[in-house]
Design an enzyme around this catalytic site. Structure first.
Site, PDB file in Angstrom:
ATOM      1  N   PRO A   1       0.834  -1.317  -0.144  1.00 13.54           N
ATOM      2  CA  PRO A   1      -0.084  -0.026   0.200  1.00 13.54           C
ATOM      3  C   PRO A   1       0.920   1.262   0.243  1.00 13.54           C
ATOM      4  CG  PRO A   1       0.031  -0.874   2.428  1.00 13.54           C
ATOM      5  CD  PRO A   1       0.713  -1.800   1.464  1.00 13.54           C
ATOM      6  N   SER A   2       2.000   1.286  -0.058  1.00 13.10           N
ATOM      7  CA  SER A   2       2.973   2.351   0.391  1.00 13.10           C
ATOM      8  C   SER A   2       2.851   3.129  -1.046  1.00 13.10           C
ATOM      9  CB  SER A   2       4.496   1.715   0.581  1.00 13.10           C
ATOM     10  OG  SER A   2       5.437   2.967   0.102  1.00 13.10           O
TER      11      SER A   2
END
Length: 265
Positions: free
Chosen positions: A61-62
């Site tokens: 998700p970064s």
């Protein structure tokens, strides 16, 4: 100012919230890992390829990791994805600190060449393995404009997004109207930058678009109102279509939706 009211009861609630977020994070990462193939992209048509897949240490998700992954796909470089579980402290192990003493992701290892900071990685991938320089032009003025947009996102747009949503995601704080106004100001500047341009730095896609779309995708996933920024919304729809072959849905949109699940209800 903070942390004084409620005593042990509030502290216990915050601890439970962190534990719940950790469990949700690990579950979401497991689901997303099933969606992304381990060797994420096809080989470059330019013929210039590393001797072995470039190792990418990342978290799905970064936002910066997502920008690097889409850039690699656009360039045509093969990645060996190494999920780094920051919730379990894998980014602070002695082994990882030897690679990156700042213990950040994304980090790449290209045959022993170590690099971190997503925008530097994106530029490196184009410079080293790009079919041409369209994603990061060599012309000094064209490149300067791309660099300016990259720095605008890093220091202003993405920074103000974090100022608003970071406290909400990581500390369960409520929506901050003052921080939202600062973000709106930055979105207005981006809207002006797009006057007369199909993409943020000119007439074709560059790594600046890939970086900035990650920020905008997060805002859409968080249901932020972008309707006041006509140039931004038109650019966003245009750029999503261009990036779809390079993992927009599977990498960027899926990662943003994972982040959105961490927002307090």
């Amino acid at each position: 100012m903070y942390g004084q009211r409620g005593g042990r009861k509030d502290t216990g609630a915050r601890v439970q919230m962190v534990l719940n977020m950790k469990s949700l994070f690990l579950y979401s990462v497991a689901i997303l890992l099933l969606m992304v193939p381990r060797n994420a992209v096809a080989r470059s048509k330019s013929g210039r390829m590393p001797n072995e897949p470039i190792k990418l240490y990342y978290v799905p998700p970064s936002p910066p990791c997502r920008a690097v992954m889409m850039t690699a796909k656009a360039v045509g470089v093969e990645l060996e994805l190494n999920f780094t579980n920051i919730m379990e402290g894998e980014h602070k192990t002695p082994e990882f600190l030897k690679i990156n003493p700042q213990h950040t992701v994304p980090t790449i290892d290209d045959g022993g060449f170590i690099l971190w900071e997503s925008r530097a990685i994106q530029a490196y991938l184009v410079n080293a393995y790009g079919r041409d320089d369209s994603l990061y032009p060599k012309n000094p003025r064209a490149r300067a404009l791309v660099d300016q947009r990259l720095n605008f996102d890093l220091g202003t747009l993405f920074r103000r997004y974090l100022d608003l949503y970071g406290p909400m995601i990581f500390a369960g704080q409520p929506f901050n109207d003052e921080a939202a106004e600062k973000l709106n100001e930055a979105l207005g500047w981006l809207n002006s930058m797009l006057d007369g341009r199909a993409f943020v730095a000119g007439d074709n896609l560059t790594i600046a678009d890939i970086t900035i779309i990650v920020t905008i995708t997060n805002l859409e996933a968080f249901e932020y109102d972008l309707s006041a920024y006509e140039n931004v919304t038109k650019w966003y729809e245009r750029t999503k279509k261009v990036l779809e072959p390079y993992g927009y849905s599977d990498i960027d949109k899926a990662g943003a939706e994972m982040l959105a699940s961490f927002l307090p209800k």
